[in-house]
Design a protein around this motif. Structure first.
Motif, PDB file in Angstrom:
ATOM      1  N   UNK A 129       0.831  -1.207   0.000  1.00 25.61           N
ATOM      2  CA  UNK A 129       0.000   0.000   0.000  1.00 25.61           C
ATOM      3  C   UNK A 129       0.864   1.255   0.000  1.00 25.61           C
ATOM      4  N   UNK A 130       1.936   1.260   0.781  1.00 30.35           N
ATOM      5  CA  UNK A 130       2.835   2.424   0.827  1.00 30.35           C
ATOM      6  C   UNK A 130       3.345   2.791  -0.569  1.00 30.35           C
ATOM      7  N   UNK A 168       0.723   7.738  -6.022  1.00 31.95           N
ATOM      8  CA  UNK A 168      -0.405   8.666  -6.178  1.00 31.95           C
ATOM      9  C   UNK A 168      -0.069  10.050  -5.642  1.00 31.95           C
ATOM     10  N   UNK A 169       0.618  10.118  -4.508  1.00 37.91           N
ATOM     11  CA  UNK A 169       1.013  11.420  -3.979  1.00 37.91           C
ATOM     12  C   UNK A 169       1.926  12.151  -4.962  1.00 37.91           C
ATOM     13  N   UNK A 216       8.786  -4.793  -4.428  1.00 37.61           N
ATOM     14  CA  UNK A 216       9.134  -3.490  -5.012  1.00 37.61           C
ATOM     15  C   UNK A 216       8.953  -2.355  -4.002  1.00 37.61           C
ATOM     16  N   UNK A 217       9.125  -2.683  -2.709  1.00 39.42           N
ATOM     17  CA  UNK A 217       8.921  -1.675  -1.670  1.00 39.42           C
ATOM     18  C   UNK A 217       9.833  -0.465  -1.896  1.00 39.42           C
ATOM     19  N   UNK A 218       9.401   0.670  -1.390  1.00 32.42           N
ATOM     20  CA  UNK A 218      10.138   1.919  -1.505  1.00 32.42           C
ATOM     21  C   UNK A 218      10.223   2.564  -0.123  1.00 32.42           C
ATOM     22  N   UNK A 219      11.215   3.406   0.047  1.00 36.53           N
ATOM     23  CA  UNK A 219      11.338   4.156   1.299  1.00 36.53           C
ATOM     24  C   UNK A 219      10.417   5.369   1.202  1.00 36.53           C
ATOM     25  N   UNK A 220       9.541   5.530   2.176  1.00 39.95           N
ATOM     26  CA  UNK A 220       8.630   6.659   2.227  1.00 39.95           C
ATOM     27  C   UNK A 220       9.171   7.730   3.160  1.00 39.95           C
ATOM     28  N   UNK A 221       8.839   8.963   2.875  1.00 39.36           N
ATOM     29  CA  UNK A 221       9.187  10.046   3.786  1.00 39.36           C
ATOM     30  C   UNK A 221       8.261   9.967   4.997  1.00 39.36           C
ATOM     31  N   UNK A 222       8.602  10.684   6.043  1.00 39.53           N
ATOM     32  CA  UNK A 222       7.766  10.694   7.243  1.00 39.53           C
ATOM     33  C   UNK A 222       6.379  11.239   6.921  1.00 39.53           C
ATOM     34  N   UNK A 223       6.295  12.242   6.061  1.00 39.06           N
ATOM     35  CA  UNK A 223       4.980  12.800   5.719  1.00 39.06           C
ATOM     36  C   UNK A 223       4.162  11.815   4.883  1.00 39.06           C
ATOM     37  N   UNK A 236      -0.479   7.952   4.855  1.00 36.30           N
ATOM     38  CA  UNK A 236      -1.051   6.600   4.763  1.00 36.30           C
ATOM     39  C   UNK A 236      -1.694   6.218   6.088  1.00 36.30           C
ATOM     40  N   UNK A 237      -0.970   6.407   7.178  1.00 36.91           N
ATOM     41  CA  UNK A 237      -1.481   6.031   8.497  1.00 36.91           C
ATOM     42  C   UNK A 237      -2.760   6.794   8.832  1.00 36.91           C
TER      43      UNK A 237
END
Length: 190
Positions: A123-124, A130-131, A164-171, A176-177
């Motif tokens: 999902x991340x 999309x963001x 295919x996971x990616x590193x997300x920023x804190x924002x 997502x949360x």
């Protein structure tokens, strides 16, 4: 490039350009479809599929499949079938495009009593795409045009299971949360 050059319409992880090398890509909207989280006989975790729905439309990316070489993409999208999009596609491309969409065949779907959780790392990746492509409004529309949020999620961020996971920023993680909390989604840790 001619209209005969094939494109795919991506509506999940393929919206995140960091997960593929299809460089010629454009934002697009497809009328007559929704997304849904589905379990299938071929996978242990649920994944997104496109579902025909006359009263809905979804945003995504159309991307050129160079030389009409579908083999690598078909391998990545194992478990889905490709369908020609006959109508409803609007792409922000400099020319008309002909595209196909991947969807899980209904005969492959299963409806277990004990549903496996959606991987949060999956999902991340989708929401990050999309963001980046559609901004916060587009990511909110993703949540609104996707069914199956009653399926629990597994927080695998510490050890991502999605290939295919990616590193997300804190924002991005916070977004997502916050959306999952607003939906009342159940997120299991670990």
């Amino acid at each position: 490039m001619e209209i005969s050059d094939p494109f795919f319409f991506g509506y999940g992880s393929l919206v995140n350009r960091a997960t593929h090398s299809y460089a010629t890509a454009h934002r697009a909207r497809l009328k007559g479809w929704r997304r849904a989280w589905r379990h299938t006989s071929g996978r242990t975790v649920p994944f997104l599929t496109g579902v025909p729905c006359a009263d809905s439309e979804i945003d995504g990316l159309v991307a050129l499949v160079p030389g009409a070489d579908w083999a690598a993409l078909d391998l990545r999208e194992e478990g889905y079938l490709r369908h020609v999009i006959d109508a409803g596609l609007q792409a922000e491309a400099p020319h008309p495009v002909a595209a196909q969409i991947y969807a899980v065949p209904p005969e492959s779907m299963v409806y277990p009593q004990e549903r496996a959780p959606i991987l949060l790392s999956y999902l991340d990746v989708v929401i990050q795409g999309y963001l980046r492509e559609f901004g916060e409004a587009g990511a909110l529309a993703f949540f609104a045009t996707t069914d199956g949020w009653d399926t629990p999620l597994r927080d695998d961020r510490a050890g991502p299971l999605y290939p295919r996971h990616q590193r997300l920023s804190a924002s991005e993680r916070g977004f997502v949360d916050d959306q999952l909390q607003a939906l009342g989604a159940v997120v299991r840790r670990g």
